[in-house]
Design a protein around this motif. Structure first.
Motif, PDB file in Angstrom:
ATOM      1  N   TYR A   4      36.512  39.835  43.500  1.00 28.74           N
ATOM      2  CA  TYR A   4      37.694  39.826  42.538  1.00 28.74           C
ATOM      3  C   TYR A   4      37.747  40.560  41.774  1.00 28.74           C
ATOM      4  O   TYR A   4      36.765  40.790  40.684  1.00 28.74           O
ATOM      5  N   LYS A   8      43.404  41.856  32.279  1.00 25.97           N
ATOM      6  CA  LYS A   8      43.391  41.072  31.260  1.00 25.97           C
ATOM      7  C   LYS A   8      44.817  41.444  30.445  1.00 25.97           C
ATOM      8  O   LYS A   8      45.268  42.454  30.294  1.00 25.97           O
ATOM      9  N   ASN A   9      45.554  40.497  30.328  1.00 23.21           N
ATOM     10  CA  ASN A   9      46.763  40.882  29.455  1.00 23.21           C
ATOM     11  C   ASN A   9      46.438  40.959  27.712  1.00 23.21           C
ATOM     12  O   ASN A   9      45.866  40.199  27.145  1.00 23.21           O
ATOM     13  N   TYR A  14      45.102  36.609  28.218  1.00 21.08           N
ATOM     14  CA  TYR A  14      44.976  35.900  29.530  1.00 21.08           C
ATOM     15  C   TYR A  14      44.359  36.724  30.452  1.00 21.08           C
ATOM     16  O   TYR A  14      44.812  37.971  30.578  1.00 21.08           O
ATOM     17  N   THR A  15      43.627  36.391  31.385  1.00 21.12           N
ATOM     18  CA  THR A  15      43.131  36.892  32.517  1.00 21.12           C
ATOM     19  C   THR A  15      43.442  36.428  33.950  1.00 21.12           C
ATOM     20  O   THR A  15      43.743  35.478  33.968  1.00 21.12           O
ATOM     21  N   GLU A  16      43.485  37.253  34.815  1.00 20.90           N
ATOM     22  CA  GLU A  16      44.079  36.827  36.258  1.00 20.90           C
ATOM     23  C   GLU A  16      42.860  37.872  37.070  1.00 20.90           C
ATOM     24  O   GLU A  16      42.453  38.948  36.862  1.00 20.90           O
ATOM     25  N   LYS A  17      42.345  37.175  38.262  1.00 23.35           N
ATOM     26  CA  LYS A  17      41.706  37.626  39.193  1.00 23.35           C
ATOM     27  C   LYS A  17      42.426  37.941  40.370  1.00 23.35           C
ATOM     28  O   LYS A  17      43.325  37.348  40.834  1.00 23.35           O
ATOM     29  N   VAL A  18      42.307  39.037  41.129  1.00 20.17           N
ATOM     30  CA  VAL A  18      42.878  39.666  42.256  1.00 20.17           C
ATOM     31  C   VAL A  18      41.871  39.903  43.285  1.00 20.17           C
ATOM     32  O   VAL A  18      40.935  40.624  42.855  1.00 20.17           O
ATOM     33  N   ASN A  37      54.439  35.137  42.783  1.00 20.23           N
ATOM     34  CA  ASN A  37      53.679  36.327  41.988  1.00 20.23           C
ATOM     35  C   ASN A  37      54.723  37.130  41.422  1.00 20.23           C
ATOM     36  O   ASN A  37      54.217  38.350  40.919  1.00 20.23           O
ATOM     37  N   LYS A  77      50.024  43.648  43.941  1.00 17.17           N
ATOM     38  CA  LYS A  77      49.700  42.811  42.924  1.00 17.17           C
ATOM     39  C   LYS A  77      49.083  43.435  41.555  1.00 17.17           C
ATOM     40  O   LYS A  77      49.273  43.360  40.245  1.00 17.17           O
ATOM     41  N   PHE A  81      50.338  44.433  37.721  1.00 17.93           N
ATOM     42  CA  PHE A  81      49.599  44.073  36.538  1.00 17.93           C
ATOM     43  C   PHE A  81      49.499  45.304  35.603  1.00 17.93           C
ATOM     44  O   PHE A  81      49.929  45.483  34.499  1.00 17.93           O
ATOM     45  N   TRP A  86      48.922  45.364  31.565  1.00 14.54           N
ATOM     46  CA  TRP A  86      47.455  44.664  31.627  1.00 14.54           C
ATOM     47  C   TRP A  86      46.455  45.637  31.890  1.00 14.54           C
ATOM     48  O   TRP A  86      46.617  46.709  32.345  1.00 14.54           O
TER      49      TRP A  86
END
Length: 100
Positions: A4, A8-9, A14-18, A37, A77, A81, A86
């Motif tokens: 993954y 990070k925003n 806030y963090t998101e995994k892709v 999404n 995606k 970001f 991001w």
């Protein structure tokens, strides 16, 4: 094991995994994944292409379209970001090792 990428925003941390690789939810749920999404336009576009391809190939073309969409979805995606400002942080396993 799936790898993954973490984004990070910078505004709120806030963090998101892709996931790196094929996106199975896109293959099975198609435009619904795109809607959830925030990629509505692309979801509608993929749906129209799948409907057209499926119409002329007795459904086989639609399956091929969703396979292609599943391959490309995570990159889309990630680009979304990055276009929103991001920051790419790195791979999840690398981040964990750095924090130890």
């Amino acid at each position: 094991m799936a790898k993954y990428k973490v984004y990070k925003n910078p505004a709120n941390g806030y963090t998101e995994k892709v996931k790196d690789g094929f996106n199975w939810p896109v293959f099975f749920f198609g435009p619904i994944w795109y809607l959830f999404n925030g990629l509505v336009g692309q979801g509608i576009a993929w749906l129209l292409v799948a409907l057209i391809a499926g119409t002329f190939t007795i459904g086989i073309g639609a399956i091929i379209v969703w396979i292609i969409a599943g391959v490309k979805a995570n990159k889309v995606k990630e680009k979304s970001f990055l276009s929103k400002g991001w920051l790419y942080v790195g791979y999840e396993d690398e981040i964990r090792q750095d924090n130890i």
